[in-house]
Write a protein that holds these residues in place. Sequence first.
Motif, PDB file in Angstrom:
ATOM      1  N   ALA A 200       6.934   2.680   4.871  1.00 17.95           N
ATOM      2  CA  ALA A 200       6.584   1.447   5.573  1.00 17.95           C
ATOM      3  C   ALA A 200       5.103   1.544   5.926  1.00 17.95           C
ATOM      4  CB  ALA A 200       7.445   1.271   6.815  1.00 17.95           C
ATOM      5  N   THR A 201       4.288   1.616   4.885  1.00 14.19           N
ATOM      6  CA  THR A 201       2.865   1.941   5.014  1.00 14.19           C
ATOM      7  C   THR A 201       1.971   0.716   4.884  1.00 14.19           C
ATOM      8  OG1 THR A 201       3.048   2.664   2.698  1.00 14.19           O
ATOM      9  CG2 THR A 201       3.019   4.371   4.390  1.00 14.19           C
ATOM     10  N   GLY A 202       2.575  -0.450   4.995  1.00 15.97           N
ATOM     11  CA  GLY A 202       1.794  -1.668   5.112  1.00 15.97           C
ATOM     12  C   GLY A 202       1.203  -2.193   3.823  1.00 15.97           C
ATOM     13  N   TYR A 203       0.141  -2.970   3.996  1.00 17.07           N
ATOM     14  CA  TYR A 203      -0.474  -3.699   2.890  1.00 17.07           C
ATOM     15  C   TYR A 203      -1.983  -3.515   2.961  1.00 17.07           C
ATOM     16  CZ  TYR A 203       4.133  -5.815   2.852  1.00 17.07           C
ATOM     17  OH  TYR A 203       5.494  -5.997   2.802  1.00 17.07           O
TER      18      TYR A 203
ATOM     19  N   ALA B 285      14.146   4.754  -7.258  1.00 15.30           N
ATOM     20  CA  ALA B 285      13.370   5.989  -7.335  1.00 15.30           C
ATOM     21  C   ALA B 285      13.581   6.793  -6.059  1.00 15.30           C
ATOM     22  CB  ALA B 285      11.892   5.659  -7.543  1.00 15.30           C
ATOM     23  N   PRO B 286      13.099   8.030  -6.005  1.00  9.47           N
ATOM     24  CA  PRO B 286      13.232   8.806  -4.762  1.00  9.47           C
ATOM     25  C   PRO B 286      12.481   8.194  -3.586  1.00  9.47           C
ATOM     26  CG  PRO B 286      12.794  10.260  -6.629  1.00  9.47           C
ATOM     27  CD  PRO B 286      12.584   8.863  -7.121  1.00  9.47           C
ATOM     28  N   LEU B 287      11.461   7.388  -3.875  1.00 10.57           N
ATOM     29  CA  LEU B 287      10.636   6.799  -2.826  1.00 10.57           C
ATOM     30  C   LEU B 287      10.386   5.330  -3.136  1.00 10.57           C
ATOM     31  CD1 LEU B 287       7.563   8.293  -1.066  1.00 10.57           C
ATOM     32  CD2 LEU B 287       7.301   6.113  -2.222  1.00 10.57           C
ATOM     33  N   SER B 288      10.419   4.499  -2.092  1.00 11.33           N
ATOM     34  CA  SER B 288      10.191   3.069  -2.261  1.00 11.33           C
ATOM     35  C   SER B 288       9.275   2.569  -1.153  1.00 11.33           C
ATOM     36  CB  SER B 288      11.519   2.302  -2.228  1.00 11.33           C
ATOM     37  OG  SER B 288      12.181   2.522  -0.993  1.00 11.33           O
ATOM     38  N   HIS B 289       8.821   1.333  -1.289  1.00 11.58           N
ATOM     39  CA  HIS B 289       8.048   0.674  -0.231  1.00 11.58           C
ATOM     40  C   HIS B 289       8.993  -0.217   0.564  1.00 11.58           C
ATOM     41  CE1 HIS B 289       5.070  -2.084   1.620  1.00 11.58           C
ATOM     42  NE2 HIS B 289       4.256  -1.058   1.530  1.00 11.58           N
ATOM     43  N   SER B 290       8.707  -0.400   1.840  1.00 18.36           N
ATOM     44  CA  SER B 290       9.605  -1.182   2.697  1.00 18.36           C
ATOM     45  C   SER B 290       9.787  -2.612   2.206  1.00 18.36           C
ATOM     46  CB  SER B 290       9.086  -1.197   4.134  1.00 18.36           C
ATOM     47  OG  SER B 290       7.751  -1.677   4.200  1.00 18.36           O
ATOM     48  N   SER B 291       8.813  -3.155   1.475  1.00 16.10           N
ATOM     49  CA  SER B 291       8.918  -4.528   0.971  1.00 16.10           C
ATOM     50  C   SER B 291       9.934  -4.667  -0.149  1.00 16.10           C
ATOM     51  CB  SER B 291       7.546  -4.996   0.463  1.00 16.10           C
ATOM     52  OG  SER B 291       7.146  -4.221  -0.663  1.00 16.10           O
TER      53      SER B 291
ATOM     54  N   HIS C 112       0.838  -1.205   0.000  1.00 15.92           N
ATOM     55  CA  HIS C 112       0.000   0.000   0.000  1.00 15.92           C
ATOM     56  C   HIS C 112       0.868   1.249   0.000  1.00 15.92           C
ATOM     57  CE1 HIS C 112      -3.117   2.855   0.809  1.00 15.92           C
ATOM     58  NE2 HIS C 112      -2.649   3.150   2.006  1.00 15.92           N
ATOM     59  N   LEU C 113       0.618   2.133  -0.961  1.00 14.58           N
ATOM     60  CA  LEU C 113       1.273   3.442  -0.996  1.00 14.58           C
ATOM     61  C   LEU C 113       0.184   4.508  -0.956  1.00 14.58           C
ATOM     62  CD1 LEU C 113       4.068   4.885  -1.319  1.00 14.58           C
ATOM     63  CD2 LEU C 113       3.462   5.163  -3.734  1.00 14.58           C
ATOM     64  N   PRO C 114       0.078   5.262   0.135  1.00 15.45           N
ATOM     65  CA  PRO C 114      -0.946   6.313   0.216  1.00 15.45           C
ATOM     66  C   PRO C 114      -0.842   7.295  -0.934  1.00 15.45           C
ATOM     67  CG  PRO C 114       0.056   5.932   2.361  1.00 15.45           C
ATOM     68  CD  PRO C 114       0.872   5.170   1.362  1.00 15.45           C
ATOM     69  N   ALA C 115      -1.979   7.790  -1.369  1.00 18.00           N
ATOM     70  CA  ALA C 115      -2.030   8.673  -2.536  1.00 18.00           C
ATOM     71  C   ALA C 115      -1.163   9.914  -2.350  1.00 18.00           C
ATOM     72  CB  ALA C 115      -3.482   9.070  -2.812  1.00 18.00           C
ATOM     73  N   GLU C 116      -1.065  10.403  -1.110  1.00 19.46           N
ATOM     74  CA  GLU C 116      -0.303  11.637  -0.893  1.00 19.46           C
ATOM     75  C   GLU C 116       1.194  11.460  -1.111  1.00 19.46           C
ATOM     76  OE1 GLU C 116      -1.514  10.008   3.237  1.00 19.46           O
ATOM     77  OE2 GLU C 116      -2.418  10.264   1.248  1.00 19.46           O
ATOM     78  N   LEU C 117       1.664  10.205  -1.190  1.00 18.42           N
ATOM     79  CA  LEU C 117       3.086   9.964  -1.423  1.00 18.42           C
ATOM     80  C   LEU C 117       3.414   9.725  -2.895  1.00 18.42           C
ATOM     81  CD1 LEU C 117       3.932   7.582   1.575  1.00 18.42           C
ATOM     82  CD2 LEU C 117       4.247  10.059   1.427  1.00 18.42           C
ATOM     83  N   ALA C 118       2.407   9.548  -3.710  1.00 22.55           N
ATOM     84  CA  ALA C 118       2.628   9.147  -5.104  1.00 22.55           C
ATOM     85  C   ALA C 118       3.404  10.178  -5.909  1.00 22.55           C
ATOM     86  CB  ALA C 118       1.282   8.860  -5.777  1.00 22.55           C
ATOM     87  N   GLY C 119       3.336  11.453  -5.518  1.00 23.67           N
ATOM     88  CA  GLY C 119       4.019  12.487  -6.280  1.00 23.67           C
ATOM     89  C   GLY C 119       5.525  12.336  -6.307  1.00 23.67           C
ATOM     90  N   ALA C 120       6.090  11.644  -5.325  1.00 23.65           N
ATOM     91  CA  ALA C 120       7.546  11.431  -5.299  1.00 23.65           C
ATOM     92  C   ALA C 120       7.964  10.199  -6.084  1.00 23.65           C
ATOM     93  CB  ALA C 120       8.028  11.303  -3.853  1.00 23.65           C
ATOM     94  N   ALA C 121       6.994   9.428  -6.561  1.00 23.82           N
ATOM     95  CA  ALA C 121       7.288   8.221  -7.346  1.00 23.82           C
ATOM     96  C   ALA C 121       6.209   8.057  -8.416  1.00 23.82           C
ATOM     97  CB  ALA C 121       7.352   7.001  -6.450  1.00 23.82           C
ATOM     98  N   PRO C 122       6.174   8.960  -9.404  1.00 22.44           N
ATOM     99  CA  PRO C 122       5.116   8.916 -10.420  1.00 22.44           C
ATOM    100  C   PRO C 122       5.096   7.622 -11.223  1.00 22.44           C
ATOM    101  CG  PRO C 122       6.851  10.469 -11.035  1.00 22.44           C
ATOM    102  CD  PRO C 122       7.090  10.084  -9.622  1.00 22.44           C
ATOM    103  N   ASP C 123       6.217   6.944 -11.330  1.00 22.18           N
ATOM    104  CA  ASP C 123       6.281   5.664 -12.036  1.00 22.18           C
ATOM    105  C   ASP C 123       6.162   4.476 -11.093  1.00 22.18           C
ATOM    106  OD1 ASP C 123       6.643   6.943 -14.520  1.00 22.18           O
ATOM    107  OD2 ASP C 123       8.791   7.139 -14.144  1.00 22.18           O
TER     108      ASP C 123
END
Length: 400
Positions: free
Chosen positions: A322-325, A164-170, A147-158
């Motif tokens: 680290a926003t879970g699943y 990338a500048p932003l990743s998920h903990s998994s 899960h990636l909250p919508a408010e974080l998507a701007g740092a990882a448009p792809d």
Amino acid sequence: MIRPVAVIGAGPFGLSTAAHLRARGIPVRVFGDPMVSWRDHMPEGMLLKSTPVASSFDCPQPGHTLGDYCDAAGIRRLVTDEDIIPAETFIGYGEWFQEKLVPGLERVRVVSVDRDKSGAFELKLDSGELFTARAVVVATGLSGLEHLPAELAGAAPDGPAPTAPLSHSSQHHDLSRFAGKDLIVIGAGQSALETAALAAEAGARVRVVARGRGRVAFGAPPWKQPRLRPESPFGRAWSLWALSYYADPYRFLPEQTRHYLVRRVLGPLGAWWLRERFEGTVQVTDVARVAGAEAPDGRPVLTVRTHGGRSERLTADHVIAATGYRVDIAAMDFLGHELRTRLAVSRGAPRLGAGYVSSVPGLYFTGLPAASSFGPVMRFVCGTEFASPRLAKHLAAAHG
């Protein structure tokens, strides 16, 4: 010829379910890479939050607990609540369990599952094989549910990615890549706090950004657990005891209550043994919320709202969410479109009846996708004790 049951997934719930089905003499084909989420999508050096008693896969045959594996592997037996389980030991246990009880595991990927005209299930494998199953058990664990909250998507448009500048903990196994860099970890659960501690120990300068007032929280050590309450795999509390051993009525609770409990019971909370490694090493910033994220020059910038109502900008070399699943049937694209549209869902999760069967007869779900129907115990390995025998019994009765 008797059509087999297909089990999709080779993590704790898939392997435990397969062991129960095989013990009943039900032909079963199991697909997946054993313990792949634990091996490839957890940080190196990770320790399990769960205790040894809560970390064994359920099966009908004795002699296949985590303690039995320790004896067989010649390593120190992990049995008390104070024994901490390295992820490597747990992965080894899962692979040993698979070799002993699910020897016919097929390390191929299921590409698609559809219904044929007779009501059976047609599966296509990435090997090119097509075959028909009388029932399907979906036990795919956390795969595809990041899960990636919508408010974080701007740092990882792809999409989030380690590069990338932003990743998920998994998406991280080796955190040494952040040595000497400024790293922000978003979250306050065990995944966030342990990722932050491990990254700091690998040489990163780490800040945890968490919603809430005061510092992040850690559980009480075993010797401080209340003694006048019943034991459960998660600790001593009447509520935890009921959720662990009497999960059947859970699906009759109001929808809002069910989803709230799945999110909030035992989380967000760090393990008791992590506190000493975390405090004094990782900086914590408590915020009211994360309002947005961007990466104008390739470096991520978070916009946060403080508890005082101010807007602040936080910068780093990289951000780990680290926003879970979040369970979402739409993300399980191996299920054919017709199957997905026929499934009754509750906020994206399948609505399950007794025996873990969905609204499509013969299609079962176990593990995290079953949590909204059977409660928080389905988020943890010890949930196999409740789920696997019930699923196998229902399937045997319905498709015997």
